[in-house]
Enzyme design. Structure first.
Site, mmCIF file in Angstrom:
data_model
loop_
_atom_site.group_PDB
_atom_site.id
_atom_site.type_symbol
_atom_site.label_atom_id
_atom_site.label_comp_id
_atom_site.label_asym_id
_atom_site.label_seq_id
_atom_site.Cartn_x
_atom_site.Cartn_y
_atom_site.Cartn_z
ATOM 1 N N LEU A 186 0.854 -1.190 0.000
ATOM 2 C CA LEU A 186 0.000 0.000 0.000
ATOM 3 C C LEU A 186 0.891 1.241 0.000
ATOM 4 O O LEU A 186 2.087 1.149 0.225
ATOM 5 C CB LEU A 186 -0.903 -0.027 1.243
ATOM 6 C CG LEU A 186 -1.852 -1.224 1.347
ATOM 7 C CD1 LEU A 186 -2.599 -1.202 2.680
ATOM 8 C CD2 LEU A 186 -2.853 -1.236 0.194
ATOM 9 N N HIS B 241 0.672 15.659 -0.566
ATOM 10 C CA HIS B 241 -0.123 16.356 0.449
ATOM 11 C C HIS B 241 -1.334 17.065 -0.149
ATOM 12 O O HIS B 241 -2.324 17.277 0.521
ATOM 13 C CB HIS B 241 0.749 17.320 1.265
ATOM 14 C CG HIS B 241 1.673 18.161 0.451
ATOM 15 N ND1 HIS B 241 2.894 17.712 0.000
ATOM 16 C CD2 HIS B 241 1.556 19.420 -0.003
ATOM 17 C CE1 HIS B 241 3.494 18.671 -0.678
ATOM 18 N NE2 HIS B 241 2.704 19.719 -0.705
ATOM 19 N N HIS C 197 15.973 31.850 19.510
ATOM 20 C CA HIS C 197 17.302 32.180 19.005
ATOM 21 C C HIS C 197 18.316 31.199 19.583
ATOM 22 O O HIS C 197 18.251 30.894 20.776
ATOM 23 C CB HIS C 197 17.670 33.607 19.417
ATOM 24 C CG HIS C 197 19.061 33.975 19.012
ATOM 25 N ND1 HIS C 197 19.375 34.273 17.697
ATOM 26 C CD2 HIS C 197 20.208 34.056 19.718
ATOM 27 C CE1 HIS C 197 20.674 34.542 17.631
ATOM 28 N NE2 HIS C 197 21.212 34.415 18.837
#
Ligand code: NAD
Length: 461
Positions: free
Chosen positions: A38, A317, A440
């Site tokens: 699959l 997607h 950061h």
């Protein structure tokens, strides 16, 4: 005869996601797939194996050439190609069998065989044991696409092949010619260059990465060129033939190129052959794509289609989003895909990632916009990684400041684009992004700086 609320044809990212979501929504579902595994092209011979090889080949190149600057000395780096391929196959197997498990868990009936539409609500499946007819109140076509051919180039599955072959070469070709500078050509071209091939990319257009922002594509070409990929643009390949152990690739108006292997990566075509679209009069367009309305309904009542087999970018997607929207609409009457917020990622190194409109599209549409650009050279994290190529570009509407497009060429751009997609999905302005706190030192600070640059206030350049 077995009967279901939904029969899905194809178990790629479109089909298997549709099957799972439909089952969640309480429908009885069957999914017909002709391959043993699959997952469709994406999992078996596309996205997943290519990313596995991209990762492995990057490690190989880094171990060979990239560690010295970090003060790490290694000697005797050699390639074990069979082991690399085995790892790739293992990754594929784990993910594809995972879908088997998800089908079982969600009680999706898996039918192994080739489906053909026989009539309204009726699908005939040719299995190992013979023919079987199943009935579906709704039938969803999610049969995907296959590599497009090129006139004059006979694919022999050996010297001249598609992405499927290039994911499993048994040796590293000394000279690899790649036809087409799209996603596949650049990703697989990068893999084999890193493993030692001399790679020549022949591209019909006068640029690479068609559809992506032109400034980003030009920079990507410069960086990939420096790495050793050789590009010939405006090169229309008209033929390829075997000449002993070599392949001769003919280019219109240019000298032919000789290679040990050729990868044909000139796009993909929708897969509808033998599907029996005529049995229920499902209309296709001039490019063989199934025509659908905004709810993915075809011209035949009860038949739906999603993914590569319909219009739009051929991306896993995108097919998944359509799967969810289609099935939710069937179950609830609501379902929607925001086509303005579908990202695209090319997994070269650096990665190229984008969402929304390109600069060219905005100019062509006459949309007034402002542009903020920030180079990774000025990003602290990029410096520490030693990965300073590329930039982030934010395009925002001139009057409303609403973000219209974000384009990133840089390290891990494919991960970074998620924030850009979320910003677009929520209708963020460049100011919103610029005022969002970013940890950061991280690469996404470059995105914040590019958003600041839209208003001319980038701090670190
Ligand atoms: P593509 O459409 O991205 O690129 C094909 C390229 O081949 C184009 O640049 C085109 O101009 C060129 N070309 C066409 N005919 C030619 C000729 N005669 N001579 C020379 N060049 C020629 O197609 P692809 O790279 O094959 O990928 C196929 C599909 O798979 C794409 O739609 C892509 O979206 C998808 N894909 C996506 C990813 C990803 O998301 N990372 C990765 C691989 C594939």
């Amino acid at each position: 005869m077995d009967s279901f609320d939904l029969v899905v044809i194809g178990a790629g990212p479109g089909g298997y996601v549709a099957a799972l979501r439909a089952a969640q929504l309480g429908m009885s579902v069957a999914c017909v797939e002709k391959e043993k595994m699959l997952g469709g092209t994406c999992l078996r011979v596309g996205c997943i194996p290519s990313k596995a090889l991209l990762e492995s080949s990057e490690h190989f190149e880094t171990a060979r050439d990239g560690l010295k600057e970090h003060g790490v000395k290694v000697a005797g780096v050699t390639l074990d190609l069979p082991a690399m391929m085995k790892r790739k196959d293992r990754v594929v197997r784990t993910l594809t069998t995972g879908i088997d498990g998800l089908f079982r868990k969600n009680k999706v009936a898996r039918v192994e065989g080739t489906a053909r539409i026989a009539g309204p609500g009726s699908v005939v499946v040719t299995t190992a044991k013979g023919e079987e007819t199943i009935a579906g109140k709704h039938v969803l076509i999610a049969t995907g696409s296959r590599p497009a051919g090129l006139p004059g180039v006979a694919i022999d599955g050996d010297r001249i092949g598609t992405s499927t072959e290039a994911l499993s070469f048994s040796d590293v070709p000394a000279r690899l010619v790649v036809i087409g500078a799209g996603y596949i050509g650049l990703e697989l071209g990068s893999v084999w260059r890193r493993l030692g091939s001399k790679v020549t990319v022949l591209e019909y257009l006068d640029r690479i990465l068609p559809g992506m922002d032109a400034e980003l594509a030009a920079e990507a070409m410069k960086v990939l060129g420096k790495q050793g990929l050789s590009f010939t643009l405006s090169a229309r390949v008209t033929g390829a033939r075997l000449d002993g152990a070599e392949v001769v690739v003919e280019i219109e108006g240019k000298d032919p190129v000789r290679a040990d292997r050729v990868l044909v990566a000139v796009g993909r075509s929708p897969s509808t052959e033998g599907l029996g679209l005529d049995a229920v009069s499902i209309a296709t367009d001039g490019r063989g794509r199934i025509e659908v309305d905004e709810h993915f309904q075809t011209s035949a009542p009860g038949f739906f289609a999603i993914g590569d087999v319909i219009r739009g970018p051929m991306l896993a997607h995108k097919a998944e989003e359509e799967a969810i929207a289609c099935v939710e609409w069937l179950a609830t009457g609501y379902g929607h895909v925001n086509y303005d917020a579908i990202p695209g990622v090319c997994y070269t190194d650096p990665e190229a990632a984008a969402v929304g409109k390109t600069e060219e599209e905005l100019v062509a549409a006459g949309t007034p916009f402002r542009k903020g650009r920030f180079p990774f050279l000025a990003n602290g994290r990029a410096r520490t990684l030693g990965r300073t190529e590329g930039f982030v570009k934010v395009l925002a509407h001139e009057k409303t400041d609403r973000i219209l497009g974000i384009h990133i060429l840089g390290p891990r751009a494919g991960e970074m684009i998620a924030e850009a997609v979320a910003a677009l999905e929520f209708g963020a302005t460049a100011e919103d992004l610029a005022r969002t706190c970013h940890a950061h030192p991280t690469l996404p600070e470059a995105l914040k700086e590019a958003a600041l640059a839209v208003a001319g206030r980038a701090l670190h350049v």
